[in-house]
Scaffold this motif. Structure first.
Motif, PDB file in Angstrom:
ATOM      1  N   ILE A 404       6.571   3.656 -10.764  1.00 13.94           N
ATOM      2  CA  ILE A 404       7.791   3.854 -11.552  1.00 13.94           C
ATOM      3  C   ILE A 404       7.524   3.615 -13.030  1.00 13.94           C
ATOM      4  CG2 ILE A 404      10.113   2.960 -11.988  1.00 13.94           C
ATOM      5  CD1 ILE A 404      10.410   2.502  -8.997  1.00 13.94           C
ATOM      6  N   TYR A 405       6.928   2.487 -13.367  1.00 14.65           N
ATOM      7  CA  TYR A 405       6.705   2.158 -14.780  1.00 14.65           C
ATOM      8  C   TYR A 405       5.790   3.131 -15.520  1.00 14.65           C
ATOM      9  CZ  TYR A 405       9.175  -2.330 -14.701  1.00 14.65           C
ATOM     10  OH  TYR A 405      10.131  -3.307 -14.641  1.00 14.65           O
ATOM     11  N   GLY A 420      14.909  -5.870 -14.659  1.00 11.81           N
ATOM     12  CA  GLY A 420      14.500  -6.806 -13.631  1.00 11.81           C
ATOM     13  C   GLY A 420      13.043  -6.770 -13.232  1.00 11.81           C
ATOM     14  N   GLY A 421      12.208  -6.115 -13.998  1.00  9.27           N
ATOM     15  CA  GLY A 421      10.792  -6.069 -13.642  1.00  9.27           C
ATOM     16  C   GLY A 421      10.518  -5.072 -12.523  1.00  9.27           C
ATOM     17  N   ARG A 422       9.259  -5.040 -12.078  1.00 13.38           N
ATOM     18  CA  ARG A 422       8.877  -4.096 -11.026  1.00 13.38           C
ATOM     19  C   ARG A 422       9.664  -4.397  -9.748  1.00 13.38           C
ATOM     20  NH1 ARG A 422       2.644  -3.780  -9.582  1.00 13.38           N
ATOM     21  NH2 ARG A 422       2.610  -2.654 -11.571  1.00 13.38           N
ATOM     22  N   PRO A 423      10.330  -3.395  -9.182  1.00 16.92           N
ATOM     23  CA  PRO A 423      11.133  -3.648  -7.974  1.00 16.92           C
ATOM     24  C   PRO A 423      10.245  -3.990  -6.782  1.00 16.92           C
ATOM     25  CG  PRO A 423      11.023  -1.297  -8.425  1.00 16.92           C
ATOM     26  CD  PRO A 423      10.411  -1.983  -9.614  1.00 16.92           C
ATOM     27  N   LYS A 424      10.836  -4.730  -5.836  1.00 16.11           N
ATOM     28  CA  LYS A 424      10.110  -5.127  -4.629  1.00 16.11           C
ATOM     29  C   LYS A 424      10.810  -4.559  -3.398  1.00 16.11           C
ATOM     30  CE  LYS A 424       8.499  -9.505  -6.625  1.00 16.11           C
ATOM     31  NZ  LYS A 424       8.500 -10.982  -6.478  1.00 16.11           N
ATOM     32  N   PRO A 425      10.031  -4.149  -2.399  1.00 15.04           N
ATOM     33  CA  PRO A 425      10.646  -3.655  -1.162  1.00 15.04           C
ATOM     34  C   PRO A 425      11.488  -4.747  -0.503  1.00 15.04           C
ATOM     35  CG  PRO A 425       8.311  -3.074  -1.252  1.00 15.04           C
ATOM     36  CD  PRO A 425       8.552  -4.035  -2.361  1.00 15.04           C
ATOM     37  N   GLN A 426      12.627  -4.336   0.034  1.00 10.20           N
ATOM     38  CA  GLN A 426      13.522  -5.245   0.733  1.00 10.20           C
ATOM     39  C   GLN A 426      13.772  -4.715   2.144  1.00 10.20           C
ATOM     40  OE1 GLN A 426      14.582  -8.092  -0.589  1.00 10.20           O
ATOM     41  NE2 GLN A 426      13.624  -7.679  -2.580  1.00 10.20           N
ATOM     42  N   PRO A 427      13.938  -5.612   3.125  1.00  8.05           N
ATOM     43  CA  PRO A 427      14.228  -5.132   4.479  1.00  8.05           C
ATOM     44  C   PRO A 427      15.543  -4.371   4.532  1.00  8.05           C
ATOM     45  CG  PRO A 427      13.625  -7.461   4.479  1.00  8.05           C
ATOM     46  CD  PRO A 427      13.835  -7.078   3.053  1.00  8.05           C
ATOM     47  N   VAL A 428      15.571  -3.322   5.306  1.00  7.52           N
ATOM     48  CA  VAL A 428      16.810  -2.594   5.584  1.00  7.52           C
ATOM     49  C   VAL A 428      17.443  -3.222   6.822  1.00  7.52           C
ATOM     50  CG1 VAL A 428      17.829  -0.404   6.313  1.00  7.52           C
ATOM     51  CG2 VAL A 428      16.057  -0.427   4.553  1.00  7.52           C
TER      52      VAL A 428
END
Length: 623
Positions: A404-405, A420-428
């Motif tokens: 992304i960046y 918010g900085g580089r996004p992180k994967p989150q559980p669905v």
């Protein structure tokens, strides 16, 4: 029995302002109730408890409500009922008791347990239980499973002397109905009274949404900086009035209360709760004084023998990131950037052996993305690009997060504002709703370590709302194209188009993957025009970019309104949705911009519909 009691709601969701409980306590009510739970909140709490066994409850209740207010609550004899227990009521109680020890406060705390049915998971799966709305098969593995309990366990806790009652999952309205059952001695077969008490709870459960918050005609609501939280004054016969603390902002009127009434109800003739099947179709809202509304007309029938159960299960991972794009053709640049980032990440993922994304989403905020093909704005010079994707494996989304960046130096000029900085994967975490026999729930009230079992309310099967001698609705008026005439003989004259908001107002919300939009006529005479305009076909055309399932429309005669359900309308709903509006909060605003046919005379005489500020009679017939 007291002649009346007052119940104030100090929180409508987890994250609401801590000023609300303070207002209610200072108002001198008998009961303070706090509602912290929603489907999306339960998903979040489940994830928290998975990481920490002492988590899983609404921590704001202890730190931001009880810490500053416990001494005043004790001194004034106010009793508190809340669902802050979430998926871990015991941890909530323990934290609260530790606080009371620190403060030197002596308040009796009871917890209601029994909503957790996860130990029945294998039985439900072997029985072939299906999702109650979409018919999906039972998940392979659930992370939580909670029944929506009713109000009688809360009443039992109060009868045992509890000053504070903490529940896990229960229906929101039960927080107020429980005290009413306790104070007035209502029984399980007092269906009309239970319906009225549930209505009182429903109207205050979302906090300031009943006192002018998120009101369509927002300019009419003063004092947003100090909104007044709702209080109901209830009597043993089920009648009540809704008001707010003196000197606070907000607005209490039939219109503001009406928007909360239609919120997330579905069929107003058969709103099924654990304690009663509510018929609110004939409810009346009357102004009883400044910022005071009298509510009457609730009826009820026997509930069913089942609880609604919400299970959660993990379905892979999601990732979302945003950036600002500025300059000429910002919308077009943002769309191109989003598509390029997704293509680049997909290529790199494939090279590393990952399967394709299971779902992607690109929304350009500032281009009226929520309006789909009806968007008017394509010339904005400053927009926010939101990119989101879903995948079964966390590692695949790590690839997207890294890519992304680099767009900032590789793609369009004017990219900035990475939040918010580089996004992180989150559980669905997905929701799976179904019905389970009430007899399966072993409900207990635990006060000071002494637990007693509350009998399951296995009432007679649901037979629907009581019969009504109400006349059938009048035939729909056929709304033709501009310049057309009425087609049913009800009248004649030239027709024109105007936005729906000119003669209606409304609100929208969510239940899982179902969007609920309530629409209310500004005057009773406009109801036939709403009936003609709000057809499934017209709504589907207006909201084609979000509607994936059937559309149900329920007329609500008592308040001159309509309740609309969009099945599969939220992209999975809650944390499972990749949309920027996963709970459908903006859908009423989109629908209210839909052009509808009206007599041309309405645009220039005293019988014309009331207009919201900023809407001119000459507005073009397009969303």
């Amino acid at each position: 029995m007291r002649s009346s009691i007052t119940i104030g709601c100090g929180a409508g969701f987890w994250g609401d302002t801590p000023e609300g409980p303070g207002q209610i306590v200072e108002s001198g009510v008998d009961y303070l109730v706090l509602d912290y739970l929603a489907e999306i909140t339960m998903s979040i709490l489940t994830r928290m408890k998975q990481r920490d066994d002492s988590a899983g409850y609404a921590t704001d209740f202890v730190s931001l409500v009880m810490r500053p207010l416990a001494r005043r609550i004790s001194a004034r004899g106010i009793r508190v009922v809340t669902n802050a227990g979430g998926v871990n009521p015991r941890a909530c109680r323990d934290a609260l008791m530790a606080l009371f020890g620190e403060l030197g406060v002596d308040l009796k705390v009871a917890i209601v347990e029994g909503d957790d049915l996860l130990h029945h998971e294998s039985a439900f799966r072997s029985q072939g239980v299906r999702e109650m709305f979409g018919g999906a098969p039972f998940p392979a593995a659930c992370t939580s499973m909670n029944a929506y309990l009713g109000a009688f366990p809360i009443a039992a806790a109060l009868a045992r002397g509890a000053d504070i009652v903490i529940t896990g999952r229960c229906v929101d309205s039960a927080l107020a109905l429980g005290p009413l059952i306790h104070e007035f001695g209502w029984k399980a077969d007092d269906h009309d009274l239970l319906s009225a008490g549930s209505l009182a709870g429903h109207l205050i459960e979302c906090g300031v949404q009943a006192t002018g918050g998120v009101f369509t005609d927002w300019r009419e609501t003063p004092g947003w900086d100090r909104m007044g939280f709702p209080i109901v004054a209830c009597r043993p016969d089920g009648s009540f009035e809704l008001y707010k603390p003196e000197g606070t902002g907000g607005l209490v009127s039939p219109a503001t209360v009406g928007e909360q009434l239609v919120y997330e109800v579905g069929d107003p003739r058969a709103y099924l709760l654990p304690d009663v099947c509510c018929d609110w179709s004939s409810v009346r809202l009357e102004q009883a004084g400044p910022d005071r509304v009298r509510v009457t007309g609730a009826r009820g029938a026997a509930p069913g023998i089942h609880y609604k159960v919400s299970a959660t299960w993990q379905d892979g991972f999601r990732l979302a990131g945003t950036m600002m794009v500025a300059g000429d053709e910002a919308v077009q640049k943002a769309e191109a950037v989003g598509e390029a980032i997704i293509r680049r990440a997909a290529r790199l993922m494939a090279e590393q052996g990952f399967a394709p994304f299971s779902e992607t989403s690109i929304e350009v905020l500032g281009s009226e993305a929520n309006y789909g093909r009806h968007a008017r704005t394509r010339s904005s010079r400053e927009v926010v690009l939101k990119i989101a994707a879903r995948h079964a494996q966390r590692g695949a989304l790590d690839v997207l997060a890294r890519e992304i960046y680099p767009a900032a130096t590789a793609m369009a000029q004017g990219i900035t504002g990475f939040a918010g900085g580089r996004p992180k994967p989150q559980p669905v975490v997905r929701l799976f709703s179904f019905l389970a026999p009430k007899a399966l729930a072993r409900i207990t009230v635990n006060l000071a370590g002494d637990a007693c079992v509350v009998a399951s309310d296995a009432t007679p099967p649901h037979v629907g709302p009581p019969a009504r001698n109400t006349p059938p609705p009048p035939p729909a008026i056929s709304a033709q194209t501009p310049g057309g005439v009425l087609a049913d003989g009800a009248g004649s004259g030239r027709m024109t188009f105007a936005p729906l908001r000119r003669f209606a107002h409304g609100r929208s919300g969510d239940k899982g993957d179902i969007a609920n939009i309530g629409i209310l006529a500004r005057k009773p005479g406009y109801v036939p025009w709403l009936r003609a305009s709000l057809t499934p076909e017209a709504i589907a055309a207006c909201l084609a970019h979000v509607v994936e399932g059937p559309i149900d429309i329920f007329e609500w005669p008592g308040i001159n309104g309509f309740n609309i359900l969009l099945h599969q309308g939220l992209g999975g709903g809650g944390v499972a949705s990749l949309r920027y509006d996963p709970q459908g909060k903006a859908l009423a605003q989109v629908l209210l911009d839909m052009p509808v046919a009206i007599p041309a005379a309405w645009t220039g005489d005293d019988d014309a519909p009331a207009r919201s500020p900023g809407i001119s009679p000459e507005q073009e017939p397009a969303i």
